[in-house]
Design a protein around this motif. Structure first.
Motif, PDB file in Angstrom:
ATOM      1  N   VAL A  19      65.537 -48.909 -70.722  1.00 22.71           N
ATOM      2  CA  VAL A  19      64.008 -48.248 -70.741  1.00 22.71           C
ATOM      3  C   VAL A  19      63.986 -49.142 -71.784  1.00 22.71           C
ATOM      4  O   VAL A  19      65.253 -49.940 -73.102  1.00 22.71           O
ATOM      5  CB  VAL A  19      63.849 -46.387 -71.622  1.00 22.71           C
ATOM      6  N   PHE A  20      63.253 -49.945 -72.115  1.00 23.40           N
ATOM      7  CA  PHE A  20      62.602 -50.945 -73.446  1.00 23.40           C
ATOM      8  C   PHE A  20      61.853 -50.621 -74.693  1.00 23.40           C
ATOM      9  O   PHE A  20      60.587 -50.778 -74.051  1.00 23.40           O
ATOM     10  CB  PHE A  20      62.683 -52.136 -72.581  1.00 23.40           C
ATOM     11  N   VAL A  21      62.568 -50.545 -75.627  1.00 24.46           N
ATOM     12  CA  VAL A  21      61.613 -49.612 -76.551  1.00 24.46           C
ATOM     13  C   VAL A  21      61.865 -50.728 -77.486  1.00 24.46           C
ATOM     14  O   VAL A  21      62.853 -50.971 -78.180  1.00 24.46           O
ATOM     15  CB  VAL A  21      61.920 -48.363 -76.115  1.00 24.46           C
ATOM     16  N   PHE A  22      60.527 -51.524 -78.630  1.00 23.69           N
ATOM     17  CA  PHE A  22      61.317 -52.034 -79.688  1.00 23.69           C
ATOM     18  C   PHE A  22      60.274 -51.253 -80.808  1.00 23.69           C
ATOM     19  O   PHE A  22      59.082 -50.504 -80.663  1.00 23.69           O
ATOM     20  CB  PHE A  22      60.775 -53.538 -79.426  1.00 23.69           C
ATOM     21  N   THR A  41      56.781 -49.531 -78.986  1.00 19.17           N
ATOM     22  CA  THR A  41      56.230 -50.577 -77.834  1.00 19.17           C
ATOM     23  C   THR A  41      57.690 -50.409 -76.662  1.00 19.17           C
ATOM     24  O   THR A  41      58.342 -50.888 -76.878  1.00 19.17           O
ATOM     25  CB  THR A  41      56.284 -52.159 -78.424  1.00 19.17           C
ATOM     26  N   LEU A  42      56.265 -49.979 -75.590  1.00 15.06           N
ATOM     27  CA  LEU A  42      57.176 -49.612 -74.303  1.00 15.06           C
ATOM     28  C   LEU A  42      56.677 -50.264 -73.436  1.00 15.06           C
ATOM     29  O   LEU A  42      55.842 -50.532 -73.325  1.00 15.06           O
ATOM     30  CB  LEU A  42      56.978 -48.135 -73.962  1.00 15.06           C
ATOM     31  N   TYR A  43      57.967 -51.643 -72.695  1.00 18.28           N
ATOM     32  CA  TYR A  43      57.555 -52.483 -71.886  1.00 18.28           C
ATOM     33  C   TYR A  43      58.201 -52.290 -70.817  1.00 18.28           C
ATOM     34  O   TYR A  43      59.137 -50.884 -70.485  1.00 18.28           O
ATOM     35  CB  TYR A  43      58.274 -53.650 -72.084  1.00 18.28           C
ATOM     36  N   ASN A  44      57.155 -51.999 -69.669  1.00 18.74           N
ATOM     37  CA  ASN A  44      57.469 -52.172 -68.703  1.00 18.74           C
ATOM     38  C   ASN A  44      57.764 -52.969 -67.295  1.00 18.74           C
ATOM     39  O   ASN A  44      57.129 -54.294 -67.271  1.00 18.74           O
ATOM     40  CB  ASN A  44      56.874 -50.631 -67.641  1.00 18.74           C
ATOM     41  N   PRO A  45      59.043 -53.881 -67.405  1.00 16.48           N
ATOM     42  CA  PRO A  45      59.068 -55.258 -66.967  1.00 16.48           C
ATOM     43  C   PRO A  45      59.398 -54.935 -65.358  1.00 16.48           C
ATOM     44  O   PRO A  45      59.647 -56.017 -63.969  1.00 16.48           O
ATOM     45  CB  PRO A  45      60.440 -55.912 -67.319  1.00 16.48           C
ATOM     46  N   TYR A  46      58.791 -53.521 -64.992  1.00 12.14           N
ATOM     47  CA  TYR A  46      59.852 -53.654 -63.638  1.00 12.14           C
ATOM     48  C   TYR A  46      58.268 -53.851 -62.067  1.00 12.14           C
ATOM     49  O   TYR A  46      57.606 -54.265 -62.874  1.00 12.14           O
ATOM     50  CB  TYR A  46      60.095 -52.470 -63.205  1.00 12.14           C
ATOM     51  N   ALA A  49      54.839 -49.257 -61.567  1.00 12.10           N
ATOM     52  CA  ALA A  49      54.081 -48.014 -62.545  1.00 12.10           C
ATOM     53  C   ALA A  49      55.346 -47.106 -63.132  1.00 12.10           C
ATOM     54  O   ALA A  49      55.632 -46.458 -62.379  1.00 12.10           O
ATOM     55  CB  ALA A  49      52.948 -47.743 -62.181  1.00 12.10           C
ATOM     56  N   LEU A  50      55.288 -47.272 -64.345  1.00 11.16           N
ATOM     57  CA  LEU A  50      55.824 -45.463 -65.039  1.00 11.16           C
ATOM     58  C   LEU A  50      54.807 -44.919 -65.426  1.00 11.16           C
ATOM     59  O   LEU A  50      54.124 -45.289 -66.069  1.00 11.16           O
ATOM     60  CB  LEU A  50      56.841 -46.498 -66.029  1.00 11.16           C
ATOM     61  N   LYS A  51      55.503 -43.291 -65.793  1.00 13.56           N
ATOM     62  CA  LYS A  51      55.070 -42.588 -66.506  1.00 13.56           C
ATOM     63  C   LYS A  51      55.849 -42.572 -67.585  1.00 13.56           C
ATOM     64  O   LYS A  51      57.436 -42.807 -67.216  1.00 13.56           O
ATOM     65  CB  LYS A  51      54.884 -41.569 -65.627  1.00 13.56           C
ATOM     66  N   PHE A  52      55.436 -42.333 -69.500  1.00 13.64           N
ATOM     67  CA  PHE A  52      56.715 -42.177 -69.951  1.00 13.64           C
ATOM     68  C   PHE A  52      55.181 -40.342 -70.658  1.00 13.64           C
ATOM     69  O   PHE A  52      54.711 -40.270 -70.743  1.00 13.64           O
ATOM     70  CB  PHE A  52      56.443 -42.642 -71.063  1.00 13.64           C
ATOM     71  N   LYS A  53      56.805 -40.195 -71.132  1.00 12.61           N
ATOM     72  CA  LYS A  53      56.036 -39.186 -72.232  1.00 12.61           C
ATOM     73  C   LYS A  53      57.363 -39.184 -73.713  1.00 12.61           C
ATOM     74  O   LYS A  53      58.622 -39.374 -73.387  1.00 12.61           O
ATOM     75  CB  LYS A  53      56.789 -37.484 -71.580  1.00 12.61           C
ATOM     76  N   VAL A  54      56.762 -38.488 -74.524  1.00 11.89           N
ATOM     77  CA  VAL A  54      57.457 -38.772 -75.894  1.00 11.89           C
ATOM     78  C   VAL A  54      57.850 -37.966 -77.037  1.00 11.89           C
ATOM     79  O   VAL A  54      56.865 -36.734 -76.523  1.00 11.89           O
ATOM     80  CB  VAL A  54      56.807 -39.701 -77.292  1.00 11.89           C
ATOM     81  N   PRO A  73      52.805 -52.122 -64.244  1.00 17.13           N
ATOM     82  CA  PRO A  73      54.109 -53.158 -63.300  1.00 17.13           C
ATOM     83  C   PRO A  73      53.311 -54.174 -64.774  1.00 17.13           C
ATOM     84  O   PRO A  73      52.485 -54.727 -65.028  1.00 17.13           O
ATOM     85  CB  PRO A  73      53.968 -53.435 -62.393  1.00 17.13           C
ATOM     86  N   GLN A  74      54.868 -54.585 -65.541  1.00 14.73           N
ATOM     87  CA  GLN A  74      55.270 -55.757 -66.073  1.00 14.73           C
ATOM     88  C   GLN A  74      54.210 -56.058 -67.125  1.00 14.73           C
ATOM     89  O   GLN A  74      53.399 -57.006 -67.595  1.00 14.73           O
ATOM     90  CB  GLN A  74      55.204 -57.033 -64.958  1.00 14.73           C
ATOM     91  N   CYS A  75      53.643 -54.292 -68.252  1.00 19.97           N
ATOM     92  CA  CYS A  75      53.138 -54.831 -69.345  1.00 19.97           C
ATOM     93  C   CYS A  75      53.083 -53.967 -70.347  1.00 19.97           C
ATOM     94  O   CYS A  75      54.529 -53.176 -69.810  1.00 19.97           O
ATOM     95  CB  CYS A  75      51.705 -54.037 -68.459  1.00 19.97           C
ATOM     96  N   ARG A  76      52.940 -53.819 -71.273  1.00 25.41           N
ATOM     97  CA  ARG A  76      53.590 -52.718 -72.698  1.00 25.41           C
ATOM     98  C   ARG A  76      52.424 -51.458 -72.976  1.00 25.41           C
ATOM     99  O   ARG A  76      51.739 -52.255 -72.326  1.00 25.41           O
ATOM    100  CB  ARG A  76      54.217 -53.682 -73.036  1.00 25.41           C
TER     101      ARG A  76
END
Length: 220
Positions: A19-22, A41-46, A49-54, A73-76
């Motif tokens: 998981v890529f977070v900055f 900022t959560l990046y999705n390089p795959y 699509a991804l679901k996320f939960k904080v 996909p490939q978004c942030r």
């Protein structure tokens, strides 16, 4: 004849997806109002699509805008986090956020990433790159050592409406007051039209509702 090859995405093991977070650390400063709001900022390089939960170890101290969502996909996506309990008793206390991601068609968490958060009294007393080794050790602790809670919509909005009673509550209270001021049924000396005369039972109901509303207003 060679068997037809199928372009299938390999099945991902739960918890194995990076998981890529900055940034990986949030520092809030009590004397700087602009630092009370920060962005993850959560990046999705795959290619999917991804679901996320904080989740958070101290959800009552923070407001997370859009604590759940999706990343194409490939978004942030930017996740806004606000510190809403800036008090001296929280100075130097380290909390943790966990960003948990999964595929949209699945419930299992494919990956997770932890971000530390702390409140400092002043930026002048906390120069960059001066984090003690103790905090480095805390960030490397096993995930199971911390208890995380979901940042639900109710937690996000509850403080926003806590500044005072809602308009509906005020209007209902005014209606009850007006009902108590109307003449009682059978009062022949009143100049108010008969259809506005209320029975004793209706006035008792209005008084009861007004009492409940008063308690709600005092609590808010």
């Amino acid at each position: 004849m060679q068997p037809q090859q199928q372009n299938r995405q390999p099945e991902l093991v739960e918890g194995s997806l990076p998981v890529f977070v900055f940034p990986t650390e949030l520092v809030f400063y009590a004397d700087e109002q602009n630092s009370h709001k920060q962005v993850l900022t959560l990046y999705n390089p795959y290619e999917f699509a991804l679901k996320f939960k904080v989740l958070c170890t101290a959800p009552n101290k923070y407001t997370v805008v859009d604590a759940t969502g999706a990343v194409k996909p490939q978004c942030r996506v930017d996740i806004v986090i606000r510190h809403r309990d800036v008090r001296p008793c929280h100075y130097g206390v380290y909390d943790k956020f966990r960003l948990q991601v999964s595929e949209q068609s699945q419930r299992k968490a494919l990956g997770r990433k932890e971000v530390s958060a702390t409140l400092q009294p002043s930026a002048k007393q906390d120069p960059p790159h001066s984090r003690p080794q103790e905090e480095e050790r805390r960030l490397k602790e096993p995930l199971a050592d911390s208890v995380f809670f979901e940042q639900t919509a109710f937690q996000t909005e509850s403080r926003a409406v806590a500044g005072g009673p809602s308009l509906l509550t005020v209007l209902l209270g005014l209606v009850c007051v007006a009902a108590l001021m109307l003449p009682t049924l059978g009062d022949e000396e009143s100049t108010v039209p008969v259809y506005l005369h209320l029975s004793v039972n209706k006035k008792l109901v209005a008084a009861y509702v007004l009492g409940l509303l008063t308690m709600v207003i005092l609590r808010t």
